[in-house]
Design a protein around this motif. Structure first.
Motif, PDB file in Angstrom:
ATOM      1  N   ILE A 129       0.831  -1.198   0.000  1.00  0.00           N
ATOM      2  CA  ILE A 129       0.000   0.000   0.000  1.00  0.00           C
ATOM      3  C   ILE A 129       0.875   1.262   0.000  1.00  0.00           C
ATOM      4  CG2 ILE A 129      -1.834   1.263   1.195  1.00  0.00           C
ATOM      5  CD1 ILE A 129      -2.661  -1.471   0.063  1.00  0.00           C
ATOM      6  N   LEU A 130       0.538   2.173  -0.894  1.00  0.00           N
ATOM      7  CA  LEU A 130       1.251   3.449  -0.993  1.00  0.00           C
ATOM      8  C   LEU A 130       0.433   4.594  -0.406  1.00  0.00           C
ATOM      9  CD1 LEU A 130       2.511   3.144  -4.687  1.00  0.00           C
ATOM     10  CD2 LEU A 130       3.643   2.365  -2.583  1.00  0.00           C
ATOM     11  N   TYR A 131      -0.878   4.487  -0.545  1.00  0.00           N
ATOM     12  CA  TYR A 131      -1.765   5.584  -0.122  1.00  0.00           C
ATOM     13  C   TYR A 131      -3.124   4.970   0.182  1.00  0.00           C
ATOM     14  CZ  TYR A 131      -4.148  10.140  -0.260  1.00  0.00           C
ATOM     15  OH  TYR A 131      -4.866  11.261   0.047  1.00  0.00           O
ATOM     16  N   GLY A 132      -3.737   5.407   1.277  1.00  0.00           N
ATOM     17  CA  GLY A 132      -5.057   4.889   1.624  1.00  0.00           C
ATOM     18  C   GLY A 132      -4.972   3.559   2.357  1.00  0.00           C
ATOM     19  N   GLU A 133      -6.071   2.800   2.298  1.00  0.00           N
ATOM     20  CA  GLU A 133      -6.153   1.517   2.980  1.00  0.00           C
ATOM     21  C   GLU A 133      -6.766   0.453   2.075  1.00  0.00           C
ATOM     22  OE1 GLU A 133      -6.961   2.850   7.654  1.00  0.00           O
ATOM     23  OE2 GLU A 133      -8.392   1.568   6.595  1.00  0.00           O
ATOM     24  N   GLN A 134      -6.354  -0.789   2.301  1.00  0.00           N
ATOM     25  CA  GLN A 134      -7.016  -1.938   1.688  1.00  0.00           C
ATOM     26  C   GLN A 134      -7.529  -2.842   2.799  1.00  0.00           C
ATOM     27  OE1 GLN A 134      -4.874  -5.330   0.243  1.00  0.00           O
ATOM     28  NE2 GLN A 134      -6.048  -5.417  -1.665  1.00  0.00           N
ATOM     29  N   TRP A 135      -8.785  -3.287   2.661  1.00  0.00           N
ATOM     30  CA  TRP A 135      -9.356  -4.262   3.578  1.00  0.00           C
ATOM     31  C   TRP A 135      -9.473  -5.585   2.848  1.00  0.00           C
ATOM     32  CZ3 TRP A 135     -14.233  -0.934   5.178  1.00  0.00           C
ATOM     33  CH2 TRP A 135     -13.794   0.249   5.805  1.00  0.00           C
ATOM     34  N   PRO A 141     -15.710 -16.279   8.521  1.00  0.00           N
ATOM     35  CA  PRO A 141     -15.589 -15.175   9.475  1.00  0.00           C
ATOM     36  C   PRO A 141     -14.461 -15.428  10.476  1.00  0.00           C
ATOM     37  CG  PRO A 141     -17.880 -15.831   9.222  1.00  0.00           C
ATOM     38  CD  PRO A 141     -17.062 -16.865   8.504  1.00  0.00           C
ATOM     39  N   SER A 142     -13.764 -14.357  10.840  1.00  0.00           N
ATOM     40  CA  SER A 142     -12.648 -14.448  11.768  1.00  0.00           C
ATOM     41  C   SER A 142     -12.924 -13.607  13.001  1.00  0.00           C
ATOM     42  CB  SER A 142     -11.363 -13.956  11.091  1.00  0.00           C
ATOM     43  OG  SER A 142     -10.322 -13.788  12.034  1.00  0.00           O
ATOM     44  N   GLU A 143     -12.505 -14.126  14.160  1.00  0.00           N
ATOM     45  CA  GLU A 143     -12.688 -13.356  15.391  1.00  0.00           C
ATOM     46  C   GLU A 143     -11.849 -12.097  15.396  1.00  0.00           C
ATOM     47  OE1 GLU A 143      -9.398 -15.693  18.168  1.00  0.00           O
ATOM     48  OE2 GLU A 143     -11.516 -16.215  18.346  1.00  0.00           O
ATOM     49  N   LYS A 144     -10.813 -12.066  14.545  1.00  0.00           N
ATOM     50  CA  LYS A 144      -9.971 -10.870  14.440  1.00  0.00           C
ATOM     51  C   LYS A 144     -10.567  -9.821  13.508  1.00  0.00           C
ATOM     52  CE  LYS A 144      -5.675 -13.411  15.292  1.00  0.00           C
ATOM     53  NZ  LYS A 144      -4.330 -13.781  14.757  1.00  0.00           N
ATOM     54  N   GLY A 145     -11.624 -10.198  12.804  1.00  0.00           N
ATOM     55  CA  GLY A 145     -12.240  -9.261  11.868  1.00  0.00           C
ATOM     56  C   GLY A 145     -11.462  -9.177  10.569  1.00  0.00           C
ATOM     57  N   ARG A 146     -11.742  -8.166   9.798  1.00  0.00           N
ATOM     58  CA  ARG A 146     -11.097  -8.003   8.499  1.00  0.00           C
ATOM     59  C   ARG A 146      -9.617  -7.677   8.658  1.00  0.00           C
ATOM     60  NH1 ARG A 146     -14.447  -2.518   8.207  1.00  0.00           N
ATOM     61  NH2 ARG A 146     -12.935  -1.127   9.192  1.00  0.00           N
ATOM     62  N   GLU A 147      -8.855  -7.981   7.622  1.00  0.00           N
ATOM     63  CA  GLU A 147      -7.460  -7.553   7.561  1.00  0.00           C
ATOM     64  C   GLU A 147      -7.432  -6.109   7.052  1.00  0.00           C
ATOM     65  OE1 GLU A 147      -5.574 -10.288   4.890  1.00  0.00           O
ATOM     66  OE2 GLU A 147      -6.435 -12.030   5.900  1.00  0.00           O
ATOM     67  N   VAL A 148      -6.582  -5.299   7.625  1.00  0.00           N
ATOM     68  CA  VAL A 148      -6.449  -3.898   7.219  1.00  0.00           C
ATOM     69  C   VAL A 148      -4.981  -3.621   6.903  1.00  0.00           C
ATOM     70  CG1 VAL A 148      -6.742  -1.473   7.855  1.00  0.00           C
ATOM     71  CG2 VAL A 148      -8.406  -3.195   8.637  1.00  0.00           C
ATOM     72  N   TYR A 149      -4.736  -3.103   5.709  1.00  0.00           N
ATOM     73  CA  TYR A 149      -3.366  -2.806   5.276  1.00  0.00           C
ATOM     74  C   TYR A 149      -3.248  -1.302   5.013  1.00  0.00           C
ATOM     75  CZ  TYR A 149      -3.153  -7.836   4.762  1.00  0.00           C
ATOM     76  OH  TYR A 149      -3.196  -9.190   5.010  1.00  0.00           O
ATOM     77  N   LYS A 150      -2.252  -0.693   5.642  1.00  0.00           N
ATOM     78  CA  LYS A 150      -2.029   0.748   5.574  1.00  0.00           C
ATOM     79  C   LYS A 150      -0.741   1.047   4.801  1.00  0.00           C
ATOM     80  CE  LYS A 150      -4.388   1.517  10.008  1.00  0.00           C
ATOM     81  NZ  LYS A 150      -5.493   2.363   9.493  1.00  0.00           N
TER      82      LYS A 150
END
Length: 222
Positions: A129-135, A141-150
């Motif tokens: 990721i260069l700018y913004g976020e990717q989910w 379903p995961s107890e950790k929720g979605r993956e978030v990349y910054k």
């Protein structure tokens, strides 16, 4: 009829042989995911140092592209051509920095946000990721929720994995894939051929891909 059948079988045989060959060994990979992440982080830092913390994405993209060209001058090129990319239900823009039968490197992103299916590929994909976020998320379903990349973080999609992904707002990334790149093109053209019917974009995609593949092949880069 016999001639067409012979040509079809010849093309099929050569395609299967190509896929089998590509899937064997490591070949002559040029790019390294860790190095590309370092280039991305450095490019983000340079852009912010020059233009401030709220620098527009375009300045970051320019710095990262230059970083790639400096680090890999023989096999990378930037034509300045940007084109739409529709795949897996998601829409964005991309520019091609490298394309061969075993690797591709692009800048991909969107100014408006997008969501779709990653596809399930015969290649590993590294999305920095260069700018913004990717989910992103697997089907279960995961107890950790979605993956978030910054910005600066690298999302590694392993070969044959598939996820739902979303860029909720403007987001840009340096995307690198290594493996059977030819097999990924079918996924890349489905939306264009059967949904958007955007033939000029299809032509541009072929031109940009082939314009990289064949010069690299002449350099001995498979």
């Amino acid at each position: 009829m016999g001639l067409f059948l012979t040509l079809f079988l010849l093309i099929l045989f050569n395609t299967v042989a190509l896929f089998v060959y590509i899937d064997q060994g490591t070949h002559n990979y040029v790019y390294e995911p860790a190095r590309l992440q370092e280039i991305s982080v450095a490019g983000i830092a340079r852009a912010k140092a020059k233009h401030g913390e709220d620098t527009p994405a375009t300045f970051i993209i320019d710095e990262v592209i230059q970083g790639v060209l400096d680090a890999y001058p023989q096999y990378s090129r930037y034509t300045g051509n940007w084109l739409f990319n529709n795949a897996g239900g998601a829409m964005g823009s991309m520019t091609v920095l490298h394309c061969s039968f075993t690797e591709y490197l692009i800048i991909f992103g969107t100014q408006t946000g997008t969501e779709g299916h990653t596809g399930r590929h015969l290649a590993d994909d590294y999305f920095t990721i260069l700018y913004g976020e990717q989910w992103a998320a697997f089907a279960q379903p995961s107890e950790k929720g979605r993956e978030v990349y910054k910005p600066g973080e690298q999302h590694w999609m392993r070969k044959l994995d598939a996820k739902q992904y979303r860029m909720p707002e403007e987001c840009w990334a340096l995307e690198y894939a290594r493996g059977n790149i030819a097999s990924m093109m079918f996924f890349g053209f489905l939306d264009v051929l059967f949904s958007t019917a955007d033939l000029p974009t299809a032509f541009q995609t072929v031109r940009e891909s082939a314009g990289n593949m064949f010069p690299n092949l002449l350099l001995g880069k498979f």
